[in-house]
Write an enzyme that holds these catalytic residues in place. Sequence first.
Site, short mmCIF file in Angstrom:
data_model
loop_
_atom_site.label_atom_id
_atom_site.label_comp_id
_atom_site.label_asym_id
_atom_site.label_seq_id
_atom_site.Cartn_x
_atom_site.Cartn_y
_atom_site.Cartn_z
N SER A 131 8.35 28.70 -7.95
CA SER A 131 7.65 29.88 -8.46
C SER A 131 8.43 31.07 -7.63
O SER A 131 8.96 31.04 -6.36
CB SER A 131 6.45 29.95 -8.08
OG SER A 131 5.95 31.24 -8.37
N TYR A 155 -1.07 28.93 -2.78
CA TYR A 155 -0.30 28.29 -3.90
C TYR A 155 1.20 28.56 -3.55
O TYR A 155 1.91 27.45 -3.65
CB TYR A 155 -0.77 29.28 -5.01
CG TYR A 155 0.29 28.97 -6.15
CD1 TYR A 155 0.40 27.73 -6.92
CD2 TYR A 155 1.14 30.06 -6.66
CE1 TYR A 155 1.34 27.56 -7.95
CE2 TYR A 155 1.87 29.96 -7.74
CZ TYR A 155 2.19 28.59 -8.46
OH TYR A 155 3.04 28.45 -9.22
N LYS A 159 4.18 25.58 -2.97
CA LYS A 159 5.53 25.51 -3.73
C LYS A 159 6.64 25.44 -2.82
O LYS A 159 7.71 24.74 -2.49
CB LYS A 159 5.66 26.69 -4.88
CG LYS A 159 4.77 26.59 -5.66
CD LYS A 159 5.16 25.52 -6.65
CE LYS A 159 4.19 25.53 -7.83
NZ LYS A 159 4.34 24.34 -8.78
P1 NAD Z 1 -0.79 24.83 -16.76
O1 NAD Z 1 -1.78 24.69 -15.95
O2 NAD Z 1 -0.51 25.15 -18.20
O3 NAD Z 1 0.11 23.40 -16.71
C1 NAD Z 1 0.02 22.37 -15.72
C2 NAD Z 1 -0.19 21.21 -16.19
O4 NAD Z 1 -0.39 20.01 -15.26
C3 NAD Z 1 -1.74 21.22 -17.13
O5 NAD Z 1 -1.61 20.62 -18.42
C4 NAD Z 1 -2.53 20.50 -16.05
O6 NAD Z 1 -3.52 19.67 -16.84
C5 NAD Z 1 -1.84 19.30 -15.46
N1 NAD Z 1 -2.09 18.88 -14.04
C6 NAD Z 1 -2.55 19.46 -13.10
N2 NAD Z 1 -2.80 18.60 -12.19
C7 NAD Z 1 -2.51 17.63 -12.60
C8 NAD Z 1 -2.58 16.18 -11.91
N3 NAD Z 1 -3.27 16.06 -10.53
N4 NAD Z 1 -1.94 15.11 -12.59
C9 NAD Z 1 -1.60 15.39 -13.85
N5 NAD Z 1 -1.54 16.49 -14.61
C10 NAD Z 1 -1.82 17.51 -13.70
O7 NAD Z 1 0.62 25.69 -15.98
P2 NAD Z 1 1.90 26.25 -16.51
O8 NAD Z 1 1.77 27.59 -16.39
O9 NAD Z 1 2.49 25.53 -17.63
O10 NAD Z 1 2.82 25.69 -15.07
C11 NAD Z 1 3.61 24.69 -15.06
C12 NAD Z 1 4.11 24.58 -13.59
O11 NAD Z 1 4.95 25.73 -13.49
C13 NAD Z 1 3.31 24.66 -12.67
O12 NAD Z 1 3.53 23.76 -11.49
C14 NAD Z 1 3.18 25.98 -11.75
O13 NAD Z 1 2.85 26.07 -10.64
C15 NAD Z 1 4.58 26.44 -12.19
N6 NAD Z 1 4.66 27.94 -12.29
C16 NAD Z 1 3.85 28.34 -13.35
C17 NAD Z 1 4.19 29.96 -13.36
C18 NAD Z 1 3.29 30.79 -14.51
O14 NAD Z 1 3.12 31.72 -14.29
N7 NAD Z 1 2.76 29.96 -15.58
C19 NAD Z 1 4.90 30.82 -12.68
C20 NAD Z 1 5.59 29.92 -11.61
C21 NAD Z 1 5.64 28.63 -11.42
N1 UFG Z 2 -2.67 42.65 -13.84
C1 UFG Z 2 -3.60 43.73 -14.35
N2 UFG Z 2 -4.60 43.35 -14.90
C2 UFG Z 2 -4.96 41.96 -15.06
C3 UFG Z 2 -3.89 40.77 -14.74
C4 UFG Z 2 -2.74 41.16 -14.32
O1 UFG Z 2 -3.12 44.78 -14.00
O2 UFG Z 2 -6.05 41.61 -15.79
C5 UFG Z 2 -1.40 43.24 -13.28
C6 UFG Z 2 -1.16 42.44 -11.77
O3 UFG Z 2 -1.87 43.37 -10.75
C7 UFG Z 2 0.30 42.49 -11.80
C8 UFG Z 2 1.10 42.28 -13.26
O4 UFG Z 2 -0.33 42.43 -14.06
O5 UFG Z 2 0.95 43.56 -11.28
C9 UFG Z 2 1.13 40.79 -13.64
O6 UFG Z 2 0.16 39.97 -13.28
P1 UFG Z 2 0.27 38.45 -13.34
O7 UFG Z 2 -1.21 37.83 -12.68
O8 UFG Z 2 0.18 38.39 -15.03
O9 UFG Z 2 1.24 37.86 -12.67
P2 UFG Z 2 1.62 37.81 -11.28
O10 UFG Z 2 3.11 38.60 -11.21
O11 UFG Z 2 0.68 38.31 -10.41
O12 UFG Z 2 1.97 36.24 -11.06
C10 UFG Z 2 2.55 35.28 -11.79
C11 UFG Z 2 2.02 33.93 -11.76
C12 UFG Z 2 2.15 33.25 -10.35
C13 UFG Z 2 3.58 33.27 -10.37
C14 UFG Z 2 4.17 34.48 -10.21
C15 UFG Z 2 5.73 34.48 -10.19
O13 UFG Z 2 0.26 34.08 -11.88
O14 UFG Z 2 1.46 32.02 -10.48
O15 UFG Z 2 3.98 35.10 -11.66
O16 UFG Z 2 6.30 33.40 -10.96
F1 UFG Z 2 3.85 32.72 -9.04
#
Ligand code: NAD
Ligand code: UFG
Length: 352
Positions: A131, A155, A159
Site C-alpha cells: 500500500s 496497518y 505492510k
Molecule cells: P477486502 O477487505 O475487500 O479484501 C480482503 C479479503 O481478504 C476479504 O475478502 C477478506 O474476507 C479476506 N481475508 C481477510 N483476512 C483473511 C484471512 N485471515 N484468511 C482468509 N481471508 C481473509 O480488501 P481489498 O480492498 O480488496 O484489499 C485487498 C488487499 O489490498 C488487502 O491486503 C489490503 O490491505 C490491500 N490494499 C487495499 C487498499 C484499498 O484501499 N482497498 C489500498 C492498498 C492496499
Molecule cells: N474523506 C472524507 N470523508 C470521508 C472519507 C474520506 O473527507 O467520509 C477524505 C479523507 O480525509 C482523505 C480522502 O477523502 O483525504 C481519501 O480518503 P480514503 O479514506 O478514501 O482513502 P485514504 O487515502 O485515507 O486511504 C486509502 C486506504 C488505505 C490505503 C491508502 C493508500 O483506505 O488503506 O488509500 O492506498 F493505504
Amino acid sequence: MAQLLITGGAGFIGSHTCLALLKEGHNLFALDNYCNSSPRSLERVSVLAGIDGRDRIKVVKGDIRNKDVLRKVFGGQDQPIDAVVHFAGLKAVGESFLYPLSYWDVNVNGTLCLLEVMKTYGCRTIVFSSSATVYGFPQKIPTSETSNVQPINPYGSTKAAVEQLLAHLADSEPGWRIACLRYFNPVGAHPSGSIGEAPIGIPNNLFPFVSQVAVGIRKELEIFGADWPTPDGTPVRDYIHVMDLAEGHCAALQALLREPPQLITTNLGSGQGYSVLQIVKSFEEATGRHIPYKITPRRQGDAAFSIADPTFAKNRLGWATKRTLLDMCRDSWVWQQLNPFGYGDQKDDDSN
Ligand code: NAD
Ligand code: UFG
C-alpha cells in the site's frame, strides 16, 4: 496459463483481479474466510467469466493462518500451484489503531503461514498487496519507490513488515519471484455493476461513502478538513480504477513468470491527484445527483497529498492506468445503484 492461489479472492480488489486473471486463461483457487466479503462476489465473477472461464475458478473457504487448509490447497492438486496472488488481510487504518494484535496476526503472521507452506511445496512466486500507506507522510510528491518507507499507523507497519520479510526471503535463497505492489487509492467497480466494493457498516473510504450519499443511504458526506495546504483546502489523492489495478496484477504476474527470479517493488497509481471537493463535483456530474456535504475537523493520520510517480511501473511492467475519473465515478455509481446494500448478505449497522 498458470495455476494460481488467490488469497482474499472474494474481496474488493481480489474479485476484480480474479476476473482479469480468468480472462487471461489462468486456473484459480480463491481462498477467503469472508471476514470482510461475501461468497456471492465470486459467484458473480464466475458468471462474468462466461462459459470459457467459469470452470477455471474453485472457491475454498478458509483462513490463511490455518496451515492445514493451505496444505490441502497446495498438496491436493494434480498440477502444482505456480504462484500466489496474496490479497487476504485487514485494511482499515483507523481500526488498526484499536486492534493492532489482529492486524499483526492476520497481515504478518498470516503471510508467514502462507510463505512457510509455499516453501514446503516449492511454490516461490508471490504477488503481494502492499500500500502507498507505507510512505507515511511522503517526503516528495509525486512519490517514487525510492522514497523512505515510514508508516504512520499500525496497518502501514504491517505492510512494511511484510515487504521487509519478502526482501529477506528473496535474499535467503535463489528462486523467489516476488512483486510488492503499492496501491494508491483503489475505487470504481466492474462496468457491468455486478461486482464492486461492499464495505460492511459505515464506509471509511471516500468513494463508497459518496456513493451511499448519492443513492440516499447516508444523508451527507463529512469532508475531513478544508484547511489543508492544497489548492482548494481538501486533501488530494491518486485514485485508481479497480479494473486498472486488476490489470496491474496481471502485468506483474506475467513479468515474474517470464523473467528470471527477482523482487519487484512498484507503485500502482495514475500519477494524477484529485481533491475531495473535485471528487464530489465529478460524482455529481457522473450521476446527476446532488451530494450534500459539511466540513468537519481533520481525520487523524490523514496527509495533504498522496500521488504516485507511476514511471517505474510503466517502464518495468509496461502498465499504466487507462480509465478516467469519470469512469471511476460512473462505474461506482452503476454498482451502487444495482446493489444498494452490497451483496445483500452483509449487515449494515447504521446510517449517519
Ligand atoms: P477486502 O477487505 O475487500 O479484501 C480482503 C479479503 O481478504 C476479504 O475478502 C477478506 O474476507 C479476506 N481475508 C481477510 N483476512 C483473511 C484471512 N485471515 N484468511 C482468509 N481471508 C481473509 O480488501 P481489498 O480492498 O480488496 O484489499 C485487498 C488487499 O489490498 C488487502 O491486503 C489490503 O490491505 C490491500 N490494499 C487495499 C487498499 C484499498 O484501499 N482497498 C489500498 C492498498 C492496499
Ligand atoms: N474523506 C472524507 N470523508 C470521508 C472519507 C474520506 O473527507 O467520509 C477524505 C479523507 O480525509 C482523505 C480522502 O477523502 O483525504 C481519501 O480518503 P480514503 O479514506 O478514501 O482513502 P485514504 O487515502 O485515507 O486511504 C486509502 C486506504 C488505505 C490505503 C491508502 C493508500 O483506505 O488503506 O488509500 O492506498 F493505504
